[in-house]
Design a protein around this motif. Sequence first.
Motif, PDB file in Angstrom:
ATOM      1  N   ILE B  28      49.289 -50.527  67.236  1.00 15.31           N
ATOM      2  CA  ILE B  28      49.795 -49.627  66.195  1.00 15.31           C
ATOM      3  C   ILE B  28      50.529 -50.400  65.095  1.00 15.31           C
ATOM      4  CG2 ILE B  28      51.993 -49.029  67.288  1.00 15.31           C
ATOM      5  CD1 ILE B  28      49.807 -46.327  65.906  1.00 15.31           C
ATOM      6  N   ASP B  32      49.326 -49.770  61.365  1.00 18.58           N
ATOM      7  CA  ASP B  32      50.269 -49.109  60.450  1.00 18.58           C
ATOM      8  C   ASP B  32      50.712 -50.040  59.336  1.00 18.58           C
ATOM      9  OD1 ASP B  32      50.289 -46.777  61.981  1.00 18.58           O
ATOM     10  OD2 ASP B  32      52.468 -46.577  61.849  1.00 18.58           O
ATOM     11  N   ARG B  35      48.007 -50.767  56.759  1.00 17.19           N
ATOM     12  CA  ARG B  35      47.819 -49.653  55.820  1.00 17.19           C
ATOM     13  C   ARG B  35      48.940 -49.643  54.776  1.00 17.19           C
ATOM     14  NH1 ARG B  35      47.073 -44.732  59.941  1.00 17.19           N
ATOM     15  NH2 ARG B  35      46.709 -43.491  58.075  1.00 17.19           N
ATOM     16  N   THR B  36      50.166 -49.886  55.222  1.00 16.19           N
ATOM     17  CA  THR B  36      51.285 -49.946  54.277  1.00 16.19           C
ATOM     18  C   THR B  36      51.101 -51.130  53.323  1.00 16.19           C
ATOM     19  OG1 THR B  36      52.754 -48.970  55.921  1.00 16.19           O
ATOM     20  CG2 THR B  36      53.790 -50.102  54.092  1.00 16.19           C
ATOM     21  N   ILE B 161      68.532 -52.042  56.394  1.00 10.85           N
ATOM     22  CA  ILE B 161      67.993 -50.979  55.538  1.00 10.85           C
ATOM     23  C   ILE B 161      68.991 -49.868  55.260  1.00 10.85           C
ATOM     24  CG2 ILE B 161      66.382 -49.018  55.639  1.00 10.85           C
ATOM     25  CD1 ILE B 161      64.240 -51.040  56.456  1.00 10.85           C
ATOM     26  N   MET B 162      69.682 -49.399  56.280  1.00  9.10           N
ATOM     27  CA  MET B 162      70.708 -48.373  56.070  1.00  9.10           C
ATOM     28  C   MET B 162      72.002 -48.900  56.672  1.00  9.10           C
ATOM     29  SD  MET B 162      70.240 -45.299  54.562  1.00  9.10           S
ATOM     30  CE  MET B 162      70.985 -43.957  55.542  1.00  9.10           C
ATOM     31  N   HIS B 169      68.156 -48.332  64.543  1.00  5.77           N
ATOM     32  CA  HIS B 169      67.015 -48.614  65.421  1.00  5.77           C
ATOM     33  C   HIS B 169      65.722 -48.052  64.853  1.00  5.77           C
ATOM     34  CE1 HIS B 169      69.688 -50.118  68.534  1.00  5.77           C
ATOM     35  NE2 HIS B 169      70.446 -49.064  68.335  1.00  5.77           N
ATOM     36  N   LEU B 170      65.450 -48.372  63.604  1.00  2.34           N
ATOM     37  CA  LEU B 170      64.159 -48.015  63.024  1.00  2.34           C
ATOM     38  C   LEU B 170      63.052 -48.777  63.742  1.00  2.34           C
ATOM     39  CD1 LEU B 170      64.958 -48.225  59.210  1.00  2.34           C
ATOM     40  CD2 LEU B 170      64.312 -46.161  60.469  1.00  2.34           C
ATOM     41  N   SER B 171      61.864 -48.193  63.837  1.00  2.44           N
ATOM     42  CA  SER B 171      60.719 -48.967  64.305  1.00  2.44           C
ATOM     43  C   SER B 171      60.371 -50.001  63.239  1.00  2.44           C
ATOM     44  CB  SER B 171      59.517 -48.042  64.533  1.00  2.44           C
ATOM     45  OG  SER B 171      58.989 -47.607  63.303  1.00  2.44           O
ATOM     46  N   ARG B 173      57.560 -50.551  62.135  1.00  2.00           N
ATOM     47  CA  ARG B 173      56.581 -49.889  61.259  1.00  2.00           C
ATOM     48  C   ARG B 173      57.284 -49.144  60.126  1.00  2.00           C
ATOM     49  NH1 ARG B 173      55.574 -49.803  66.457  1.00  2.00           N
ATOM     50  NH2 ARG B 173      56.784 -47.928  66.865  1.00  2.00           N
ATOM     51  N   ALA B 174      58.376 -48.458  60.477  1.00  2.00           N
ATOM     52  CA  ALA B 174      59.157 -47.750  59.458  1.00  2.00           C
ATOM     53  C   ALA B 174      59.909 -48.749  58.579  1.00  2.00           C
ATOM     54  CB  ALA B 174      60.133 -46.784  60.131  1.00  2.00           C
ATOM     55  N   ALA B 177      57.626 -50.320  56.053  1.00  2.00           N
ATOM     56  CA  ALA B 177      57.245 -49.362  55.015  1.00  2.00           C
ATOM     57  C   ALA B 177      58.372 -49.198  53.985  1.00  2.00           C
ATOM     58  CB  ALA B 177      56.907 -48.006  55.653  1.00  2.00           C
ATOM     59  N   ILE B 178      59.582 -49.041  54.465  1.00  2.00           N
ATOM     60  CA  ILE B 178      60.724 -48.839  53.563  1.00  2.00           C
ATOM     61  C   ILE B 178      60.977 -50.102  52.735  1.00  2.00           C
ATOM     62  CG2 ILE B 178      63.228 -48.472  53.508  1.00  2.00           C
ATOM     63  CD1 ILE B 178      62.721 -46.755  56.168  1.00  2.00           C
ATOM     64  N   ASP B 181      58.337 -50.403  50.055  1.00  2.00           N
ATOM     65  CA  ASP B 181      58.556 -49.406  49.009  1.00  2.00           C
ATOM     66  C   ASP B 181      59.697 -49.832  48.086  1.00  2.00           C
ATOM     67  OD1 ASP B 181      57.883 -46.769  47.885  1.00  2.00           O
ATOM     68  OD2 ASP B 181      59.929 -46.253  48.458  1.00  2.00           O
TER      69      ASP B 181
END
Lengths: 189, 189
Positions: B28, B32, B35-36, B161-162, B169-171, B173-174, B177-178, B181
């Motif tokens: 995955i 994922d 694609r991003t 990121i935040m 604990h973002l994945s 994949r997330a 992406a962030i 972006d």
Amino acid sequence: MGNLYIGLLHFPMRNRRGEIVATAMTSIDVHDIARTARTYGVARYFVVTPLPAQRRIGWRIRGFWTEGERAAEESGRGDALELVAMADDLEETLGWIRDAEGQDPVLVATSAKRHGKQQTSYAELRRRLRESDEPVYILFGTGWGMTEELIETCDLILPPIMAGSDFNHLSVRAAAAITLDRVAGESKE
Amino acid sequence: MGNLYIGLLHFPMRNRRGEIVATAMTSIDVHDIARTARTYGVARYFVVTPLPAQRRIGWRIRGFWTEGERAAEESGRGDALELVAMADDLEETLGWIRDAEGQDPVLVATSAKRHGKQQTSYAELRRRLRESDEPVYILFGTGWGMTEELIETCDLILPPIMAGSDFNHLSVRAAAAITLDRVAGESKE
């Protein structure tokens, strides 16, 4: 500041042939989007499917991390999965939000394609969340996207994430992460 | 404008006990993040693991979508997976970029935690990509994150990121992406 809700819908979706179907729930969508939702302060993450067997699987994933053997794990996975609620349909989730908030949320569609519908912008939705007490409920589709009829029931639609790209096939996990970062993330400096 | 490269590293990573390990590649992550990457115009997405069997699986996933039975599918999945290259270690990917670009890239670490290292900002990296011809290579870790020694070999590090969230604990994949972006996305209005 208004509370933010998100929903991952599995019906009514389009499949690759344009037919209306119920898509299959995947556990990675439950996990990844719950972790993203928890990071960005989302009040609840609804996973919506008309298939009872899939709702049971969803509740079981949630229970495994929030009440079962992995509940004490320091990854905080349980904190994220506590945000998850399985639901039969959009109407059930709207009822849930009405009960919690005492009012209807602003219902916001997302799509990888442009639609005729009244469009908002990420910046506008961000301002609205910060400056108004209204709850906001953002819907994400699966498969090949939400039906037009479903999009029509929403109050607003967000533009495609990268309208200028020649490729618009982000995973819903990535799309949800980017959308939440844009409307609920920290300032980018 | 400089070309953007990304790498997903599986060694040397920390596990939950702080030990140095090679993490398992997951399909995955290959899909994922490809694609991003394709959405945001990334030049190449390196999936780096010292385990030959996992590299073979990675090449096989790529081949299935780019040369095999699904190559003609209109989802564009093949266009995304063409960006993927499997590699043994960071040095091999740096050699690949040097061959393509004629110079070393600016090597950028990411982490869910704050480090002492010289920090850049998302906005600064975004400006650098637009205004300079230097290639930029952003690394993402797996498991419980990159070792300090690996982070030390990078030129810069992006902040969490935040940073203001109580949950980090973002994945991956997330997070990928962030990050893409923020540094390579369209303007947010």
